[in-house]
Design a protein around this motif. Structure first.
Motif, short mmCIF file in Angstrom:
data_model
loop_
_atom_site.label_atom_id
_atom_site.label_comp_id
_atom_site.label_asym_id
_atom_site.label_seq_id
_atom_site.Cartn_x
_atom_site.Cartn_y
_atom_site.Cartn_z
N LEU A 63 49.76 -5.68 10.32
CA LEU A 63 48.80 -5.62 9.22
C LEU A 63 48.59 -7.01 8.61
O LEU A 63 49.48 -7.86 8.66
CB LEU A 63 49.29 -4.67 8.13
CG LEU A 63 49.40 -3.20 8.53
CD1 LEU A 63 50.06 -2.40 7.42
CD2 LEU A 63 48.04 -2.63 8.88
N ASP A 119 48.34 -6.18 2.93
CA ASP A 119 48.74 -4.81 3.22
C ASP A 119 50.17 -4.71 3.74
O ASP A 119 50.82 -3.68 3.60
CB ASP A 119 47.80 -4.19 4.24
CG ASP A 119 46.37 -4.13 3.76
OD1 ASP A 119 46.17 -3.91 2.55
OD2 ASP A 119 45.45 -4.30 4.59
N CYS A 156 53.22 -1.85 2.89
CA CYS A 156 53.65 -1.05 4.04
C CYS A 156 55.16 -1.16 4.22
O CYS A 156 55.85 -0.15 4.38
CB CYS A 156 52.93 -1.53 5.29
SG CYS A 156 53.34 -0.61 6.79
#
Length: 71
Positions: free
Chosen positions: A39, A43, A47
């Motif tokens: 990612l 992000d 995550c």
């Protein structure tokens, strides 16, 4: 192949070979971590935080609560 499919295949393979539920959990967590690494930076942090949020022991408690509620 999508990471979801890879996770599913890994879990199925491990289940067939008789691995413990903790090994299955760790394998799924490892796959999730690998997916996070792909990612973009904004992000990736959230995550990774979600992956590390729940220990195996906490997962087991929640799982057992759901199983108990289904009885």
């Amino acid at each position: 192949m999508s990471s979801t499919r890879l996770t599913y295949l890994a879990l199925m393979l491990l289940a067939v070979t008789g691995c413990s539920s903790k090994q299955l959990y760790n394998s799924a967590q490892s796959n999730r971590l690998n997916a996070c690494q792909n990612l973009p930076d904004p992000d990736r942090g959230s995550c990774l935080a979600q992956v590390h949020r729940e220990s195996y022991e906490e997962y087991q408690r929640q799982r057992q609560a759901v199983l108990d509620a289904q009885k």
